[in-house]
Design an enzyme around this catalytic site. Structure first.
Site, PDB file in Angstrom:
ATOM      1  N   LYS A   1      71.106  86.104  42.240  1.00 25.57           N
ATOM      2  CA  LYS A   1      71.031  85.240  43.428  1.00 25.57           C
ATOM      3  C   LYS A   1      71.753  85.901  44.606  1.00 25.57           C
ATOM      4  CE  LYS A   1      70.490  81.209  40.501  1.00 25.57           C
ATOM      5  NZ  LYS A   1      71.088  80.041  39.838  1.00 25.57           N
TER       6      LYS A   1
ATOM      7  N   GLN B   1      76.626  77.336  39.014  1.00 21.38           N
ATOM      8  CA  GLN B   1      75.751  77.857  37.973  1.00 21.38           C
ATOM      9  C   GLN B   1      75.934  77.043  36.692  1.00 21.38           C
ATOM     10  OE1 GLN B   1      73.398  80.370  38.392  1.00 21.38           O
ATOM     11  NE2 GLN B   1      72.743  79.646  36.376  1.00 21.38           N
TER      12      GLN B   1
ATOM     13  N   ASP C   1      70.460  73.631  45.187  1.00 23.10           N
ATOM     14  CA  ASP C   1      69.719  73.483  43.926  1.00 23.10           C
ATOM     15  C   ASP C   1      68.876  72.205  43.938  1.00 23.10           C
ATOM     16  OD1 ASP C   1      70.046  75.674  42.230  1.00 23.10           O
ATOM     17  OD2 ASP C   1      72.043  75.041  41.599  1.00 23.10           O
TER      18      ASP C   1
END
Ligand code: NAD
Length: 325
Positions: free
Chosen positions: A79, A123, A146
């Protein structure tokens, strides 16, 4: 739908003029997620440059990694690399496994109020003892790149513009950019998790006239309590079949409607015959590609799309909060 047909005549040694046997063989078109993700990253890069040239601050993403899970480290590093490639600033925050829920939430809250940060991600999975739901909900919805916060899921459920979970939007982009016919067609999503299966189903079923770019499909959600016999009844109806269960080999060719578009979201680390780890999806790729019209590989299908869309979401977060300095 576009289809690629390969005509092969069995018994080619036959010498008289009549073909006694003939057979049509079809192989699915492989949807190249890496290529489509690359296109999206290029688009995001151009938009970031225009945004900065217009006098705005460069967007910034903060990625929080708790503990030492090697797969999580790889995902975060991918990412961060993607962010750099499109001109988005990023920072990785490493937290030790013994961080408490309270301290992690406090850190997130400090990033929520930091005007130099546009996007925050934690994460997953988190080490035992940390409540993923509570942690995800502590991220400000406007920085939740997200798209897991219930405000963002709520916007998606009500066909309202907002941050859409990256994997779900990635699946949509694969379908749309491959020009799969979806209007009024049948979709089956296997998996109902709040982060993956559910938002995919929301995007497939909802009204295309809403603000989310949904696909107007008649959509069925199956899950671990759907009996295997029922599962096959549903999957055989699917023009678009999305597997997001995390069960390697769950979808075999007997379960697929000829010509269907099969999107494999599943990623599981399994050992191969040599004892080496490899990533595998939920779909028996070699069998299903003989039946399907379109199919995504694992790796190289949905995975790169999730990362590319995360960058798109970070830019979206920056552009929808232009007052941040
Ligand atoms: P999860 O464990 O939270 O959810 C799995 C879902 O599958 C559940 O709803 C469960 O009911 C269903 N399920 C399990 N076994 C089943 C079976 N035999 N038949 C039908 N349904 C079954 O997992 P998740 O977070 O939703 O992720 C699903 C998969 O997608 C995992 O393999 C994960 O690694 C992968 N994933 C991939 C990406 C990507 O970018 N490609 C992103 C996120 C998750």
């Amino acid at each position: 739908m576009l289809r690629r047909w390969v005509v092969s005549f069995i018994n080619p040694s036959h010498t008289n003029r009549t073909f006694h046997t003939s057979k049509l063989l079809r192989t699915a078109q492989i949807i190249d997620g890496k290529k489509i993700a690359g296109d999206i990253l290029n688009e995001v890069k151009q938009s970031v440059e225009s945004w900065v040239q217009a006098g705005n601050r460069r967007p910034k993403l903060v990625a929080i990694l708790v503990g030492h899970n090697p797969a999580s480290k790889t995902y975060v590093s991918n990412k961060v690399k993607a962010a750099k490639s499109v001109g988005i600033d990023s920072e990785t925050i490493l937290c030790s496994t013994d961080i408490t829920q309270v301290s992690l939430v406090e850190r997130i809250q400090s990033y929520n109020t930091d005007p130099s940060i546009d996007g925050i991600l934690v994460q997953l999975p988190l080490p035992k003892g940390l409540d993923e739901k509570k942690i995800c909900h502590s991220i400000s919805p406007s920085k939740d790149v997200d798209g897991f916060h219930s405000e963002n899921i709520g916007n998606l459920s009500s066909d309202k513009s907002g941050i859409i979970p990256a994997t779900a939007l990635g699946v949509r982009e694969l379908i749309v950019r491959t020009k799969i016919d979806t209007f009024g067609k049948n979709a089956v999503v296997i998996g109902r998790s709040k982060h993956v299966g559910l938002p995919i189903a929301l995007l497939l079923h909802a009204d295309g006239n809403g603000e989310t770019g949904a696909l107007d499909m008649t959509t069925t959600i199956c899950h671990r309590h759907t009996s295997h016999m029922d599962l096959q009844k549903f999957t055989l109806l699917a023009d678009v079949l999305v597997a997001a269960a995390g069960v390697p080999g769950l979808i075999t060719k007997e379960m697929v409607k000829p010509g269907a578009c099969v999107i494999d979201v599943g990623i599981t680390r399994v050992k191969d015959a040599q004892g080496k780890f490899k990533l595998t999806g939920d779909v028996d790729f070699n069998g299903v590609k003989e039946i399907a019209g379109f199919i995504t590989p694992v790796p190289g299908g949905v995975g790169p799309m999730t990362v590319a869309i995360l960058m798109k979401n970070t830019l979206f977060a920056a552009q929808h909060n232009p007052k941040r300095t």
